[in-house]
Write a protein that holds these residues in place. Structure first.
Motif, mmCIF file in Angstrom:
data_model
loop_
_atom_site.group_PDB
_atom_site.id
_atom_site.type_symbol
_atom_site.label_atom_id
_atom_site.label_comp_id
_atom_site.label_asym_id
_atom_site.label_seq_id
_atom_site.Cartn_x
_atom_site.Cartn_y
_atom_site.Cartn_z
ATOM 1 N N ASN A 118 2.477 -30.342 -9.852
ATOM 2 C CA ASN A 118 2.205 -29.897 -8.483
ATOM 3 C C ASN A 118 1.612 -31.065 -7.689
ATOM 4 O O ASN A 118 0.624 -30.928 -6.968
ATOM 5 C CB ASN A 118 1.258 -28.705 -8.467
ATOM 6 N N GLN A 119 2.221 -32.200 -7.825
ATOM 7 C CA GLN A 119 1.663 -33.428 -7.259
ATOM 8 C C GLN A 119 1.519 -33.360 -5.740
ATOM 9 O O GLN A 119 0.537 -33.822 -5.183
ATOM 10 C CB GLN A 119 2.569 -34.606 -7.654
ATOM 11 N N THR A 120 2.453 -32.753 -5.073
ATOM 12 C CA THR A 120 2.426 -32.748 -3.606
ATOM 13 C C THR A 120 1.309 -31.889 -3.046
ATOM 14 O O THR A 120 1.007 -31.982 -1.853
ATOM 15 C CB THR A 120 3.771 -32.243 -3.066
ATOM 16 N N THR A 121 0.676 -31.066 -3.868
ATOM 17 C CA THR A 121 -0.406 -30.221 -3.365
ATOM 18 C C THR A 121 -1.750 -30.948 -3.383
ATOM 19 O O THR A 121 -2.730 -30.445 -2.811
ATOM 20 C CB THR A 121 -0.528 -28.935 -4.208
ATOM 21 N N THR A 122 -1.817 -32.123 -4.036
ATOM 22 C CA THR A 122 -3.106 -32.822 -4.106
ATOM 23 C C THR A 122 -3.050 -34.232 -3.519
ATOM 24 O O THR A 122 -4.101 -34.826 -3.273
ATOM 25 C CB THR A 122 -3.585 -32.933 -5.572
ATOM 26 N N ILE A 123 -1.834 -34.771 -3.292
ATOM 27 C CA ILE A 123 -1.769 -36.120 -2.740
ATOM 28 C C ILE A 123 -0.890 -36.137 -1.506
ATOM 29 O O ILE A 123 -0.065 -35.245 -1.286
ATOM 30 C CB ILE A 123 -1.236 -37.151 -3.767
ATOM 31 N N ASN A 124 -1.100 -37.200 -0.698
ATOM 32 C CA ASN A 124 -0.323 -37.373 0.528
ATOM 33 C C ASN A 124 0.046 -38.847 0.632
ATOM 34 O O ASN A 124 -0.819 -39.713 0.794
ATOM 35 C CB ASN A 124 -1.154 -36.943 1.744
ATOM 36 N N VAL A 125 1.379 -39.131 0.501
ATOM 37 C CA VAL A 125 1.836 -40.524 0.554
ATOM 38 C C VAL A 125 1.652 -41.038 1.974
ATOM 39 O O VAL A 125 2.078 -40.411 2.949
ATOM 40 C CB VAL A 125 3.313 -40.624 0.127
ATOM 41 N N THR A 126 1.027 -42.223 2.087
ATOM 42 C CA THR A 126 0.722 -42.780 3.408
ATOM 43 C C THR A 126 1.450 -44.080 3.696
ATOM 44 O O THR A 126 1.634 -44.447 4.849
ATOM 45 C CB THR A 126 -0.794 -43.027 3.536
ATOM 46 N N ARG A 127 1.830 -44.814 2.631
ATOM 47 C CA ARG A 127 2.480 -46.109 2.852
ATOM 48 C C ARG A 127 3.619 -46.277 1.865
ATOM 49 O O ARG A 127 3.479 -45.997 0.675
ATOM 50 C CB ARG A 127 1.484 -47.269 2.688
ATOM 51 N N VAL B 5 3.357 -47.493 -1.949
ATOM 52 C CA VAL B 5 2.311 -48.515 -2.133
ATOM 53 C C VAL B 5 0.939 -47.994 -1.724
ATOM 54 O O VAL B 5 -0.048 -48.721 -1.812
ATOM 55 C CB VAL B 5 2.644 -49.793 -1.343
ATOM 56 N N GLY B 6 0.891 -46.759 -1.268
ATOM 57 C CA GLY B 6 -0.404 -46.189 -0.926
ATOM 58 C C GLY B 6 -0.311 -44.706 -0.703
ATOM 59 O O GLY B 6 0.679 -44.217 -0.154
ATOM 60 N N TYR B 7 -1.320 -43.979 -1.164
ATOM 61 C CA TYR B 7 -1.353 -42.543 -0.904
ATOM 62 C C TYR B 7 -2.796 -42.063 -0.895
ATOM 63 O O TYR B 7 -3.720 -42.757 -1.343
ATOM 64 C CB TYR B 7 -0.518 -41.774 -1.927
ATOM 65 N N GLN B 8 -2.976 -40.869 -0.343
ATOM 66 C CA GLN B 8 -4.276 -40.207 -0.309
ATOM 67 C C GLN B 8 -4.337 -39.186 -1.432
ATOM 68 O O GLN B 8 -3.371 -38.466 -1.687
ATOM 69 C CB GLN B 8 -4.497 -39.512 1.032
ATOM 70 N N ALA B 9 -5.508 -39.155 -2.115
ATOM 71 C CA ALA B 9 -5.713 -38.166 -3.176
ATOM 72 C C ALA B 9 -6.899 -37.295 -2.759
ATOM 73 O O ALA B 9 -7.982 -37.798 -2.450
ATOM 74 C CB ALA B 9 -5.990 -38.842 -4.513
ATOM 75 N N TYR B 10 -6.683 -35.992 -2.733
ATOM 76 C CA TYR B 10 -7.712 -35.063 -2.274
ATOM 77 C C TYR B 10 -8.347 -34.359 -3.477
ATOM 78 O O TYR B 10 -7.655 -33.735 -4.290
ATOM 79 C CB TYR B 10 -7.106 -34.039 -1.305
ATOM 80 N N LEU B 11 -9.688 -34.506 -3.562
ATOM 81 C CA LEU B 11 -10.447 -33.895 -4.652
ATOM 82 C C LEU B 11 -11.601 -33.102 -4.073
ATOM 83 O O LEU B 11 -12.182 -33.474 -3.045
ATOM 84 C CB LEU B 11 -11.010 -34.977 -5.602
ATOM 85 N N SER B 12 -11.939 -32.041 -4.726
ATOM 86 C CA SER B 12 -13.138 -31.302 -4.309
ATOM 87 C C SER B 12 -14.361 -32.086 -4.769
ATOM 88 O O SER B 12 -14.347 -32.757 -5.817
ATOM 89 C CB SER B 12 -13.150 -29.908 -4.923
ATOM 90 N N THR B 13 -15.414 -32.024 -3.995
ATOM 91 C CA THR B 13 -16.636 -32.753 -4.364
ATOM 92 C C THR B 13 -17.217 -32.231 -5.667
ATOM 93 O O THR B 13 -17.836 -32.987 -6.418
ATOM 94 C CB THR B 13 -17.677 -32.639 -3.242
ATOM 95 N N SER B 14 -17.025 -30.953 -5.948
ATOM 96 C CA SER B 14 -17.584 -30.404 -7.185
ATOM 97 C C SER B 14 -16.927 -31.066 -8.393
ATOM 98 O O SER B 14 -17.601 -31.471 -9.338
ATOM 99 C CB SER B 14 -17.391 -28.890 -7.230
ATOM 100 N N PHE B 15 -15.597 -31.189 -8.370
ATOM 101 C CA PHE B 15 -14.903 -31.829 -9.479
ATOM 102 C C PHE B 15 -15.251 -33.319 -9.546
ATOM 103 O O PHE B 15 -15.528 -33.868 -10.619
ATOM 104 C CB PHE B 15 -13.390 -31.654 -9.319
ATOM 105 N N ALA B 16 -15.231 -33.974 -8.383
ATOM 106 C CA ALA B 16 -15.488 -35.415 -8.353
ATOM 107 C C ALA B 16 -16.904 -35.736 -8.826
ATOM 108 O O ALA B 16 -17.126 -36.648 -9.628
ATOM 109 C CB ALA B 16 -15.257 -35.944 -6.944
ATOM 110 N N ASP B 17 -17.880 -34.989 -8.321
ATOM 111 C CA ASP B 17 -19.277 -35.274 -8.677
ATOM 112 C C ASP B 17 -19.547 -35.010 -10.148
ATOM 113 O O ASP B 17 -20.254 -35.771 -10.807
ATOM 114 C CB ASP B 17 -20.220 -34.431 -7.815
ATOM 115 N N LYS B 18 -18.984 -33.921 -10.664
ATOM 116 C CA LYS B 18 -19.244 -33.618 -12.069
ATOM 117 C C LYS B 18 -18.553 -34.618 -12.982
ATOM 118 O O LYS B 18 -19.088 -34.998 -14.028
ATOM 119 C CB LYS B 18 -18.789 -32.199 -12.388
#
Length: 1174
Positions: A95-104, A119-132
């Motif tokens: 389900n890659q397209t639900t968490t990343i956004n290709v930008t370049r 050559v570049g994309y945005q990855a979206y993470l919740s702070t709870s997952f990232a912080d833990k």
């Protein structure tokens, strides 16, 4: 399945250069995810741990990026799992397209085909997952460095300033050498939708805590890598509070009470004595009226009759001792004076025999051999370490700064120490690893930063390490030559006008070189000092009765003879000990002549002045007069010389080599000085008296003068002044009380100050003023962020190959929470108390990680002639693993595997494929015998930055306590602390300060003992005189330590040698006076004290005080700080306090508490008694 954002490999990223791994990027491709099966599925499970995958062609990118990082993080399974989870979600999720956004994207031509690559994309993470996820990884350690793995993954921020956002930003930065493309990680708080593209949902999967097991059953992370896994460890007790009474300094309160009690007791004694004598006076007046004082015939009796029962055993012993000593020395003096030339010739032969030993003299300059006993703990530990691990490297350093120039932020790949930092991708193109494969510690490479902000450092530290060798090895001289050339180059560059830097530098040889240089430069100062003393003695010994007889009555040759006697006694002592192989040192050359000169000059003055004041009896020959005078004064000379010699011989019981050798040399020199005074100097005086009786001039013996000598003996200038003015004023009733009160106050004050004397010797004081080493120490303390390293060393007997043994040592997953390395890590959490800054590196932890299949390090050849043998990861990436990881993730090799692969680990150079190789970091950390059994290992930690002797000593003490605690917990007496940094004087030197107080008390007590015993024996068991003599010497010593506190003179081995010397010089100030008082026949204590002060006090003042002071003052001009502090200041204090106690306090003390005149000393009535002058 869902949709993919990119698929397949499109080739290398043209925007990335200098990457550590090939920057392979995927093709843009929005399509359905594909299901994986077979080998591809197994490969994904190995990398990400779980979950379906669609992009098999992305696995090479996914695994390449992850395996290198996982090798560092795999110590903590849950952290490694979270790390893989994140990247596999971005790269391999169905389900890659639900968490990343290709930008370049950009077009790339591969094999003639143009493809659109990401050559570049945005990855979206919740702070709870990232912080833990971040929390689970932030405390994972790198055993080779003791630092945090997160510091290698957060760019210029290091571990201290790293946050979840900075951690992810660095991972997504293509300039870090690992990421093939740019990833913009967006951490989105729960409930926030603003700024999120349509269809994208921040990934909010479950991240494991570091104290949780992984889904595959791997154990929780260890305490060292996860604070949540740590057991409750009580905080160490704070430092002991200062001793107080009622909130006030307890020592001060006790000393004030003691002072008041002593002064009150003394005043009560004075008052009671006054009242008692007043009553005795009344009884005496009544007795006169009743006819007392008349014999049976009615004649007046002026002297009290002595009854036989009044003569005690002590009186008889005293009389017998004095008569025997006087008779023996009188006969000896007469004999020597009668044959002066023969005696001088015999003395010269004996001295020449002794002095030939100087051909074999050995000067010890190595601080280790000077200040550390061969059987001391630190010395034995150093010898053990050097035997098994080779001597420590010889360190040569440059510390560079560029003040006044603009700074630059150095944003390079994983700057600092890291198994990942093999290449610097900035314009500098420097390796971040040493050439031999060992890591470079950032805190040793740069300085002047805060909170691990290495890129803001103000100083660059360059360290050049040389192999070290024993001093008798020819390669040792080669190392010295290299270091000398290094110093020459650096000094030449420093003087260059185009030099843009300010810097400090040192070589391993610098400390010893600078000490030796300043010693050589200050030799003229010592020579001038001795010359001043000689001139004074030559001038002061003369009589000068008239101008025409100046050259006749002068004592230039006698003074020269006295100086030669002192010099010959020192030569004889040094020659004798050189014969028997006891090495000398520079401090002996500086102190012993000064000490013997002080002792010898005193005896010379007493002897010569007594001879000048004596009148030759009718019919008495010149030789007989010299013998009689010697019989009067030699017992006093023997008392002092024997006391001092025995004192120093007992001081040789010290365990400190420098103190021991000094005591031995001084003891024999003092003894030889007395023997030569009784022989050679008596002969010189006899020849000079013969010349003087013939009215022949000195230095021109053929020239005679017509002016005859006066018939009355000359008393000189000092004796009449002290008899007429000084003694009466000093012993006035009011003055006596004031003197006692003042000296009691000084004594108690010094006792209080003794508790606050600084113990130690800071390294800067050993350097001369203007030395380049002083600038180096200044830079060292300003820019070094950690202190010296320390090694925890295990000895033979501990079984590292067993699971129990490994768990008791390591600190990774599955290890005991109170293992060896874990306890050291606990200590670093309290650096202010433990003085430990960096946890110990651990070859065992890295060995276990190296064996772990996840690290790709340990592989076996599967085919060919080396089948089944170790194959480096750089050659055998896909070969068979050495071992397999259990399901719980706790890998422990069996004994066979341990012994088989340990040598391979120690010889494996770390590289990109295997950052856990042991070569460089550990190849000398494990020593095995022929059978393969481990007989010694070491674990290196770092102290906090230590600057003073007090801190070094405290660090040693705490480290030993920690080592002892580890030993007990491992149930083997195997762990012991070895020596520390090779670049500075460390444990071997600072160990002395753990015991120097007790050592000093022991040595000084041994020195004080003979002063009491010898005094009592030579005075015929006069215990009271011996006790008062001892008390005064103790007061001089205590007051000296008190003034040391006030004047900033530290207590150390050099000071201890001077304090032992102080006891010897104090004997000269005190014992002559005590014997003179004991031998006096004046009727009252005060009169006896006056006589002793005038006669012997004048000789002591001229012979000790005025001999020492001019020479001491000259030492103030020395360049060496050690000489200025411990020879000028301390000897000045010793001489002034000795003079004050010997010439002021002691006469008053004896006038109050001295022994009464012995009945055996009452002069017979039938002949007039000449007052003795001794």
């Amino acid at each position: 399945p869902g949709y993919c954002a990119f698929y397949e490999e499109c080739g290398r990223n043209p925007t990335v250069s200098g990457s550590l791994l090939p920057p392979i990027i995927p093709c843009l491709n929005y399509s359905h995810a594909r299901a994986l099966k077979g080998e591809h599925y197994q490969q994904l499970k190995k990398v990400s741990g779980s979950g379906p995958v669609t992009l098999w062609v992305a696995l090479s990118v996914c695994s390449g990026d992850l395996m290198l990082s996982k090798a560092v993080l795999m110590r903590c399974p849950s952290c490694a799992d979270n790390f893989a989870h994140l990247h596999c979600i971005n790269t391999c999720s169905p389900n890659q397209t639900t968490t990343i956004n290709v930008t370049r994207t950009m077009n790339i031509t591969t094999l003639g085909i143009v493809k659109e690559a990401v050559v570049g994309y945005q990855a979206y993470l919740s702070t709870s997952f990232a912080d833990k996820s971040f929390e689970s990884c932030k405390n994972v350690r790198i055993p080779a460095t003791g630092g945090y793995a997160i510091a290698t993954m957060c760019g210029r921020y290091g571990s201290a300033l790293c946050t979840a956002q900075r951690w992810y930003d660095f991972q997504g930065d293509s300039s870090n050498g690992l990421a093939p493309l740019d990833i913009d990680f967006r951490l989105i708080p729960e409930g926030v939708t603003e700024g999120i593209p349509d269809g994208v949902v921040p990934y909010a999967g479950r991240a494991l805590g570091c104290n949780e097991m992984t889904p595959t059953g791997a154990e929780v992370c260890s305490c060292q890598d996860c604070q949540a896994s740590c057991p409750v460890v009580p905080s160490p007790p704070p430092p002991a509070e200062p001793f107080t009474i009622g909130g006030v300094d307890g020592y001060l309160v006790l000393c004030v009470i003691f002072l008041c009690v002593l002064i009150l007791a003394f005043l009560l004694f004075v008052l009671s004595t006054y009242l008692l004598r007043k009553e005795e006076g009344k009884d005496s007046e009544k007795g006169k009226g009743k006819g007392k004082g008349m014999d049976k015939n009615g004649n007046n009796v002026n002297e009290r009759l002595i009854e036989p029962w009044e003569v005690t055993c002590t009186d008889k012993n005293s009389l017998a001792t004095q008569e025997i000593l006087g008779f023996v020395f009188q006969a000896w003096g007469t004999l020597i004076a009668s044959h002066p030339l023969k005696v001088l010739l015999a003395s010269a032969v004996v001295i020449a025999v002794f002095a030939t030993g100087l051909m074999h003299i050995e000067l010890t300059t190595d601080p280790v051999q000077l200040w550390s006993a061969p059987n001391s703990r630190a010395r034995m530990e150093k010898d053990f370490h050097d035997k098994h691990f080779d001597p420590f490297f010889r360190t040569n350093q440059l510390i560079l700064t560029a003040p006044g120039r603009p700074g630059h932020v150095y944003d390079s790949l994983l700057f600092g120490n890291s198994p990942l930092s093999f290449k610097d991708i900035t314009d500098l193109q420097l390796s971040c690893m040493a050439d031999y494969g060992a890591p470079v510690f950032p805190f040793l490479a740069v300085g002047g930063y805060e909170n691990e902000g290495y890129t803001t450092a103000e100083a660059l530290i360059l360290t050049f390490s040389l192999n070290n060798y024993p001093r008798d090895n020819v390669k040792f001289k080669v190392a010295l030559e290299w270091e000398q050339r290094f110093l020459d180059i650096v000094q030449e560059y420093q003087k260059s006008p185009g030099n843009p830097f300010t810097f400090a530098y040192m070589a391993e040889r610098s400390l010893e070189d600078e000490i030796n240089r300043t010693t050589a430069e200050d030799i003229p100062i010592f020579m001038i000092s001795y010359a001043v003393i000689f001139v004074y003695i030559a001038v002061a010994l003369g009589e000068y009765t008239s101008f025409s007889r100046i050259l006749v009555d002068s004592k230039f040759l006698v003074g020269l003879g006295g100086i030669l006697v002192v010099g010959c006694s020192v030569l004889a002592s040094m020659g004798f000990y050189a014969w028997i192989g006891i090495p000398s040192s520079l401090i002996i050359l500086q102190v012993v002549p000064f000490l013997v000169l002080a002792v010898g000059a005193d005896n010379i003055f007493i002897f010569v002045l007594e001879y000048q004041r004596d009148a030759r009896r009718p019919g008495e020959k010149r030789e007989e007069q010299i013998g009689r005078v010697l019989g009067n004064v030699a017992p006093s000379m023997l008392l002092c010389s024997l006391s001092e010699s025995v004192c120093f011989f007992l001081g040789a019981l010290s365990t400190m080599p420098a103190v021991k050798s000094f005591a031995l040399y001084a003891a024999l020199a003092v003894l030889m000085d007395f023997v030569l005074q009784m022989t050679a100097f008596v002969a010189v005086l006899s020849l000079d008296a013969r010349r003087q009786d013939g009215n022949r001039c000195e230095l021109a013996c053929c020239v005679t003068v017509k002016t005859t000598a006066p018939s009355k003996p000359s008393e000189g200038f000092l004796l009449p002044v002290m008899r007429k003015y000084y003694a009466p004023v000093l012993l006035h009733p009011v003055t006596r009380v004031i003197v006692m009160v003042v000296f009691i106050f000084m004594f108690i004050s010094s006792i209080y100050l003794m508790f606050y004397v600084t113990v130690g010797l800071d390294q800067e004081l050993a350097m001369p003023q203007g030395s380049y080493m002083l600038e180096y120490f200044k830079y060292l303390y300003a820019y070094f962020e950690v202190g010296v390293p320390t090694y925890f060393v295990t000895t033979k007997g501990f079984n590292f190959t067993s699971v129990t043994g490994m768990n008791a040592t390591c600190s990774s997953v599955g290890c005991d929470p109170f293992s060896l390395t874990q306890k050291i890590q606990y200590a670093t959490e309290y650096p202010d108390l433990s003085y430990m800054a960096i946890p110990a590196n651990s070859w065992l932890d890295d060995f276990i990680d190296w064996l772990n299949p996840g690290s790709k390090c340990c592989r076996l050849y599967s085919v060919g002639p080396n089948k089944g043998k170790f194959c480096p990861a750089s050659e055998c990436e896909y070969q068979k693993h050495c071992v397999y990881t259990p399901t719980n993730g706790v890998l422990r090799p069996d004994m066979e595997q341990f012994n088989l692969f340990l040598p391979d680990f120690l010889g494996n150079r770390p590289d990109l494929q295997c950052p856990k190789g042991g070569l460089g970091a550990y190849d000398k950390a494990v020593i095995t015998d022929e059978s393969g059994e481990i007989i010694a290992t070491r674990f290196m930690a770092y102290h906090t930055a230590l600057t003073t002797s007090k801190e070094f000593t405290a660090a040693l003490k705490i480290a030993r306590e920690l080592a002892h605690n580890i030993t007990l917990s491992m149930r083997h007496q195997l762990i012991r602390l070895s020596s520390s940094s090779p670049s500075r004087v460390t444990y071997v030197f600072y160990e002395q300060y753990l015991t120097i107080v007790s050592e000093g008390l022991f040595n000084i007590s041994l020195c004080l003992l003979p002063t009491f015993v010898v005094c009592c024996l030579l005075l015929g068991m006069d215990l009271r005189s011996g006790a008062l003599n001892l008390l005064t010497i103790i007061m001089i010593t205590v007051d000296t330590v008190g003034v040391m506190t006030l004047w900033g003179i530290d207590y150390n081995a050099v000071a201890l040698i001077n304090l032992v010397t102080a006891v010897g010089i104090s004997v000269e100030f005190v014992s002559h006076m005590t014997r003179s008082f004991a031998m006096s026949i004046q009727p009252t204590h005060v009169e006896r004290a006056k006589e002793a002060t005038a006669t012997m006090g004048s000789a002591v003042f001229a012979g000790v005080a005025m001999t020492n002071l001019p020479g001491i003052v000259v030492l103030a001009f020395a360049k060496a700080q050690l000489i200025q502090i411990f020879f000028f200041r301390l000897n000045l204090v010793i001489t002034l306090l000795g003079m004050a106690h010997g010439l002021i306090f002691l006469p008053v003390l004896l006038s109050y508490f001295g022994e009464s005149v012995s009945p055996t000393q009452t002069p017979p009535p039938h002949y007039p008694v000449r007052t003795p002058h001794h």
